[in-house]
Every structure is written in structure tokens, then in C-alpha cells.
Design a protein around this motif. Structure first.
Motif: not given
Ligand code: ATP
Ligand code: MG
Length: 367
Positions: A12-14, A31-39, A52-54, A59-64
Motif C-alpha cells: 500500500r502506501n507504506l 494523522e488521517n490517511a497516513q497508513g495506520k490501518t494499512n499497517l 479485513f477491508r474486503g 490493491e495491496l500493492i503500491n499503486f506505482n
Molecule cells: P485514518 O486515521 O483516516 O483511518 P489511516 O492512517 O488508517 O487513516 P490508511 O487507511 O492506512 O490511513 O490509508 C492511508 C493511505 O493509503 C490512503 O490515503 C490511501 O490512498 C493509501 N493507499 C491505499 N492503498 C494504496 C496502494 N495500493 N498504494 C498506495 N497507496 C495506497
């Protein structure tokens, strides 16, 4: 069971990294959208299931990027082990202790987590289907027999429902209903008995956790509410007889509706706080505490089966909770390794012992 380290690349974005985790509490702050849930999701994937996000695996692979790799070092049954998952487009490769496995399912026996995410609030807020799914999901995971009977029951139910509709057009078919009733009641009796037994176990543990979270101010109760009354879980034959009698009682309704109106597929669990339905009367914080208690209780029951405590992944649990409730989650859950995300400075300050990870645009640093 505990995570010792976690490594990820193009996930993802990690940003590519290896983190060493605390054996008790790990707070993931950002903060929001930084990658916490991704971790958290990254850890969860080692349980062998799907996101768990279905999300779809690609989609797990970084966009680039074209591939992603995640690696976990963990201790289970006092043994240090590791697992690695590689994602390439729609393909996934799993390695456990360096050995390539045929499927991701082999991870299920190795590593387990219980996750709480804000969607789980629907356990209290939504209709009964979600609560049945919660019970069935846990039971199917625990008992192969339950999974088989559950699938059989649903097949028979679909066939009986189809027949009910046909009888409306061809009344002669009614004689064939009996065999479906018989089968439905046999499998259904087992499902009801198992669900009630599981709900009882959940109740004891959930009570304990809820009283901890609420500082002994609230009592949580869970009761299984069946469409079949007065059930003795130790007597499947009797449950079956009662089920059959109820099917006969409701025959007119069933024919009119074209579906079966009694049975475990119509049962529910009541979640009560201080004797009142949490769905109708619970505050936001109370509802959240009740769901957390249920999830912690699920983890406890799972510990008895695994003979080891699963890892707890708590996503966004701290919002809406007062500082005493937060303190319980951060500092008082005994014996479990916990990963907990938060986005408020004040929340993270409450952590007494453990590690704090800060996530900023996918970069993770330990504080
Ligand atoms: P919140 O506090 O709002 O829950 P969060 O820190 O849990 O935020 P995440 O859900 O982990 O945020 O997502 C962080 C970012 O990861 C999102 O902005 C999303 O665009 C990005 N992201 C998701 N999938 C990918 C991917 N495959 N490649 C690159 N970035 C991605
Ligand atoms: Mg999040």
C-alpha cells in the motif's frame, strides 16, 4: 502468540521498512490517511484470510509498483517462526519458515489475530444478520462439524423456501414438505445448541471485559434469542422436536410468505448494557465498549482453543471513549500483544509501557 518484527516493501502506501514490535502494547499514531490501518492490515494478512477491508489482493500493492512483499517474525508456542507473503498482480506466494506453501490457508494454523475495526460497531447498531454472522464466523473457524452443518442447513433452507413458493402454485407438493422439515430441524437443532453454548462463553468473558472498560460502572449481558423456545442445549432430539412443532405452527405463515419464518436463520443475540438493549439505548461510548468487550471475549474463547492468546489489532478504538476507558485498552489488557491505532496526541500520551510508532505519509518511525 506475538509479533516480533514486521517487514514490508511496496505494501500500500507504506515505505519499505522493518519494525521491531513490543511484546505488549504497540501504539500506532498518525494523522488521517497516513497508513495506520494499512499497517494493521499487513499483520492481519498473516492470519491467512483476506484483507479485513474486503480489498482485492492486487490493491495491496503500491499503486506505482508491480509486486509487494511482507514478512513477519513471530513467536508461537514458544517457538520463533517467520512467514512471508509475496503479491504479484493476482498471484500470491506464501512461505512459512522459509518453505513455500501451496496456499495461504496454511497460515491459518500458524498465526492468529482478532481485529476490531470501526465497522464492527454494526454488531450493536445493525440488524440481526450481522450478529448471526459473528457467531457463525467464530464457530465455523473453531469447529469443522459446525461449518459442515451450517452449510447443509442453508442448502436445505433454500430448498424448503423454493418448495414453499412452488406449493402456492401446486398445492399437491405439500406432502413433500415433511422430508425438508425433518432435515432442517436435524441440522438446525445442532446449530442452535452450538450457538447458545458459544454465546454463554462469550457472555462470561464479555461481562468481565466490559466491567473493566467501564470501571465497574456497567454490566454487559448477552443473551441468545431463538425462534425456538425453552431450549436444553444437551438434548438435540428435544430441540429438533420443538423445531418441527414450530415449523408446523408456522406453516400458514411460511406458505403465505414463501419462506421459512422460524429457525436459527431468524435468531439473534441481545446485547444489553445494564439490562437495556445497547442498540436502542446505548450511548456511542457504551456501544463501542460493548463491541470491544465482545471482540476481546472472542479472543479469550479463541485462546482456549489455540492454547495461546491471539494478537489483538484494534483500529480506531480510542475515539469516543473517555480517558478511563482508553487507559483500560492501552494499559490493562493482560497477557495479549496489542496493536492499537490513534490520531489524537492526548490518546497516545496515556500509554504507560510499550512502543509508540508514528506514521507519516507511509513512513514509520519509532519514538
Ligand atoms: P485514518 O486515521 O483516516 O483511518 P489511516 O492512517 O488508517 O487513516 P490508511 O487507511 O492506512 O490511513 O490509508 C492511508 C493511505 O493509503 C490512503 O490515503 C490511501 O490512498 C493509501 N493507499 C491505499 N492503498 C494504496 C496502494 N495500493 N498504494 C498506495 N497507496 C495506497
Ligand atoms: Mg485507519
Amino acid at each position: 502468540m506475538r509479533v516480533n518484527s514486521l517487514e514490508f516493501e511496496n505494501f500500500r502506501n507504506l515505505e519499505k521498512n522493518k519494525i521491531f514490535t513490543d511484546k505488549n502494547t504497540n501504539v500506532i499514531f498518525g494523522e488521517n490517511a497516513q497508513g495506520k490501518t494499512n499497517l494493521l492490515e499487513c499483520i492481519w494478512l498473516f492470519c491467512g484470510g483476506h484483507s479485513f477491508r474486503g480489498s482485492a489482493e492486487k490493491e495491496l500493492i503500491n499503486f506505482n509498483e508491480k509486486f509487494a512483499k511482507i514478512k513477519l517474525e513471530f513467536t508461537s508456542q514458544d517457538r520463533e517462526q517467520n512467514a512471508e507473503i509475496r503479491y504479484t498482480g493476482n498471484k500470491k506466494e506464501v512461505f512459512i519458515n522459509g518453505v513455500k506453501k501451496k496456499s495461504g490457508a496454511s497460515l491459518i494454523e500458524k498465526f492468529s489475530c482478532v481485529v476490531f475495526s470501526p465497522e464492527h460497531l454494526s454488531l450493536v447498531k445493525a440488524g440481526p444478520g450481522i450478529r448471526r454472522k459473528f457467531l457463525d464466523g467464530a464457530l465455523c473457524q473453531q469447529k469443522l462439524k459446525y461449518a459442515k452443518y451450517f452449510s447443509k442447513y442453508n442448502q436445505i433452507l433454500n430448498q424448503r423456501n423454493a418448495l414453499l413458493k412452488d406449493i402456492n402454485k401446486h398445492p399437491k407438493l405439500q406432502v413433500t414438505l415433511e422430508i425438508w422439515n425433518e432435515n432442517l430441524a436435524s441440522f438446525g437443532a445442532y446449530i442452535i445448541a452450538e450457538r447458545i453454548k458459544y454465546a454463554e462463553k462469550l457472555k462470561e468473558n464479555a461481562k468481565f471485559f466490559h466491567s473493566g472498560i467501564s470501571n465497574d460502572r456497567e454490566t454487559l449481558d448477552i443473551e441468545y434469542v431463538s425462534t425456538i423456545k425453552e431450549i436444553n442445549v444437551d438434548n438435540l432430539e428435544e430441540i429438533k422436536e420443538k423445531f418441527l412443532a414450530e415449523l408446523n405452527n408456522k406453516l400458514k405463515d411460511d406458505l403465505y410468505n414463501g419462506y421459512t419464518t422460524v429457525g436459527p436463520h431468524r435468531d439473534d443475540i441481545n446485547i444489553l448494557i445494564n439490562g437495556m438493549k445497547a442498540k436502542n439505548f446505548g450511548s456511542q461510548g457504551q456501544q463501542r465498549s460493548a463491541v470491544l468487550s465482545l471482540k476481546l471475549s472472542e479472543a479469550t474463547v479463541l485462546s482456549e482453543i489455540l492454547e495461546e492468546k491471539p494478537v489483538l489489532l484494534l483500529d480506531d478504538v480510542l475515539s469516543e471513549l473517555d480517558s478511563k476507558r482508553q487507559d483500560y485498552l492501552l494499559n490493562k489488557i493482560d497477557g495479549y500483544q496489542v496493536f492499537i491505532t490513534c490520531c489524537e496526541h492526548n490518546d497516545k500520551k496515556q500509554l504507560q509501557d510499550g512502543k509508540l510508532f508514528v506514521v507519516n505519509q507511509g513512513r514509520i518511525t519509532e519514538e
